[in-house]
Design an enzyme around this catalytic site. Structure first.
Site, PDB file in Angstrom:
ATOM      1  N   ARG A  15       0.830  -1.203   0.000  1.00  0.00           N
ATOM      2  CA  ARG A  15       0.000   0.000   0.000  1.00  0.00           C
ATOM      3  C   ARG A  15       0.867   1.257   0.000  1.00  0.00           C
ATOM      4  NH1 ARG A  15      -3.621  -1.505   5.158  1.00  0.00           N
ATOM      5  NH2 ARG A  15      -1.636  -2.525   5.688  1.00  0.00           N
ATOM      6  N   LYS A  75       1.945   1.738   7.388  1.00  0.00           N
ATOM      7  CA  LYS A  75       2.249   0.889   8.531  1.00  0.00           C
ATOM      8  C   LYS A  75       3.267   1.571   9.451  1.00  0.00           C
ATOM      9  CE  LYS A  75       0.918  -2.565   9.368  1.00  0.00           C
ATOM     10  NZ  LYS A  75      -0.268  -2.858  10.220  1.00  0.00           N
ATOM     11  N   TYR A  96      -0.627   4.177  10.708  1.00  0.00           N
ATOM     12  CA  TYR A  96      -1.019   3.166  11.692  1.00  0.00           C
ATOM     13  C   TYR A  96       0.195   2.882  12.567  1.00  0.00           C
ATOM     14  CZ  TYR A  96      -5.339   2.025   9.182  1.00  0.00           C
ATOM     15  OH  TYR A  96      -6.581   2.075   8.594  1.00  0.00           O
ATOM     16  N   HIS A  98      -0.254   1.112  16.240  1.00  0.00           N
ATOM     17  CA  HIS A  98      -0.508  -0.058  17.088  1.00  0.00           C
ATOM     18  C   HIS A  98       0.591  -0.219  18.129  1.00  0.00           C
ATOM     19  CE1 HIS A  98      -3.864  -1.303  14.556  1.00  0.00           C
ATOM     20  NE2 HIS A  98      -3.090  -1.179  13.493  1.00  0.00           N
ATOM     21  N   GLU A 120      -5.261   4.541  13.960  1.00  0.00           N
ATOM     22  CA  GLU A 120      -6.225   3.644  14.604  1.00  0.00           C
ATOM     23  C   GLU A 120      -6.812   4.184  15.895  1.00  0.00           C
ATOM     24  OE1 GLU A 120      -2.308   2.565  16.491  1.00  0.00           O
ATOM     25  OE2 GLU A 120      -2.995   3.067  14.468  1.00  0.00           O
ATOM     26  N   ASP A 272      -2.579  -7.225  14.810  1.00  0.00           N
ATOM     27  CA  ASP A 272      -1.851  -5.963  14.942  1.00  0.00           C
ATOM     28  C   ASP A 272      -1.838  -5.455  16.374  1.00  0.00           C
ATOM     29  OD1 ASP A 272      -0.783  -5.297  12.441  1.00  0.00           O
ATOM     30  OD2 ASP A 272      -2.723  -4.645  11.695  1.00  0.00           O
TER      31      ASP A 272
END
Length: 373
Positions: A15, A75, A96, A98, A120, A272
């Site tokens: 992505r 990511k 993101y 996490h 997130e 994740d």
């Protein structure tokens, strides 16, 4: 402002954080956009498409990180990128993260001293997660498909066709969690003509699911006993549990897996955030599964990365308004005027400002309001 878009280097991640349409919006507002060469190729977006909407293509990731005021990724930074995080102390990273599931990345961001905003944990007043929802929808819709594939003998499973055929029972699919991902998983599982069970602790949410599917699946109030009863006879178990910004709870123990049918498949969308199965560990698209007590575990940590064209556009549609706001106003003014975006701020100048992350690692916490005065 200079917005930088580096290539994703996490294993099997194709992505990219911006689309050409997003570049046009930003450049039309007077900002500069740097895109690392080839960053969009995995999503079937050529460099020339970015250039046509005003981006500058650069050859080196270090140049992107070194020049950008705002770095947009998909990511979390991986160890090979940690040295780039401190290239500029006043830099904002929007991706993101996490962090509750990754002490290493948390410590790297604290040491870098920049601002880290997590997609997130951006949360609206109704508790919905607008930047997690698109990827939850993708991962949720993928989960029954991955489960069905690996339930077949070549995929490592017990050789069951999840839809069944006339005269032969269909597969039983158990979905733990009735949030966005669980609802999406139920949509596909029902469409595959499986026997579907959805478990959640929120009875109001179960009522919504029951009403939507009009009897095509069964809803069950989640408890340790209910999970054990329904999983023992399951062909596919999908973990779709979310605790915003925190580690996912372990709902399926190895002892329970040992009681399940040999060749059953467990798909953990929650990987994740640490995963909701006891033996969950992150896997990749090129090596997606492992075995526990005769069952197949599919725990790919970036499931939407398998469909990067769809995922990139779905994610960028959601993130772009926030990217534009941060670019136009700077992160401080943007988060002061948008409570949802302020929820996304995890680290500022070496300080953790998102409580669940600090609690997950036993690290000091300072509230964002206190930090901003």
């Amino acid at each position: 402002m200079i917005i930088g878009v580096p290539s994703e280097i996490k294993t099997d991640e194709w992505r990219v954080a911006l689309t050409p349409a997003g570049v046009r919006e930003l450049t039309s507002a007077g900002h500069d956009v740097l895109v690392e060469r080839g960053a969009g190729m995995g999503s079937a977006i050529a460099d020339a498409e970015f250039v046509r909407t005003g981006a500058k293509i650069v050859d080196d990731a270090d140049e992107v990180w070194g020049a950008a005021d705002l770095v947009c990724k998909v990511k979390e930074p991986v160890p090979d990128e940690f040295h780039r995080l401190g290239a500029r102390g006043d830099q904002t990273l929007f991706t993101y993260l996490h962090l509750a599931a990754s002490r290493g990345c948390t410590e790297a961001l604290v040491a870098a001293g920049n601002v880290a905003i997590a997609y997130e944990t951006v949360r609206l007043e109704d508790n919905t997660l607008p930047l997690l929802a698109p990827m939850s929808e993708v991962a949720g819709r993928m989960a029954p498909l991955m489960g069905a594939h690996h339930l077949m003998r070549p995929g490592g499973g017990r050789g069951v066709l999840v839809s069944g055929v006339p005269g032969v029972r269909c597969g039983r699919v158990v979905i733990l969690g009735a949030g966005v991902a669980g609802f999406a998983a139920a949509t596909i599982a029902v469409g595959l003509h499986s026997e579907v069970f959805v478990l959640d602790r929120n009875l109001d949410r179960l009522r919504e699911v029951d009403h939507h599917f009009r009897g095509a699946l069964e809803t069950i109030a989640s408890s340790e006993h209910a999970i054990e009863e329904v999983c023992i006879e399951a062909d596919v178990v999908i973990g779709a549990v979310l605790v915003v910004g925190a580690r996912a709870p372990h709902l399926v123990s190895d002892a329970l897996v040992e009681k399940m049918r040999e060749g059953s498949v467990l798909v953990d969308i929650s990987v994740d955030q640490g995963g909701c199965f006891e033996s969950t560990r992150p896997t990749t698209h090129s090596n997606p599964t492992f075995e526990v007590h005769g069952s197949v575990f599919y725990c790919v940590a970036n499931m939407p990365g398998a469909v990067p064209h769809t995922s990139t556009y779905a994610l960028a549609n959601a993130t772009l308004p926030y990217v534009i706001d941060i670019a136009n106003r700077g992160w401080r003014r943007a988060v002061r005027s948008d409570s949802a975006l302020s929820e996304g701020v995890n680290v500022v100048g070496g300080t953790i400002v998102y409580r669940p992350v600090a609690e997950a690692h036993g690290l000091p916490f300072t509230s964002l309001d206190e930090l901003l005065g």
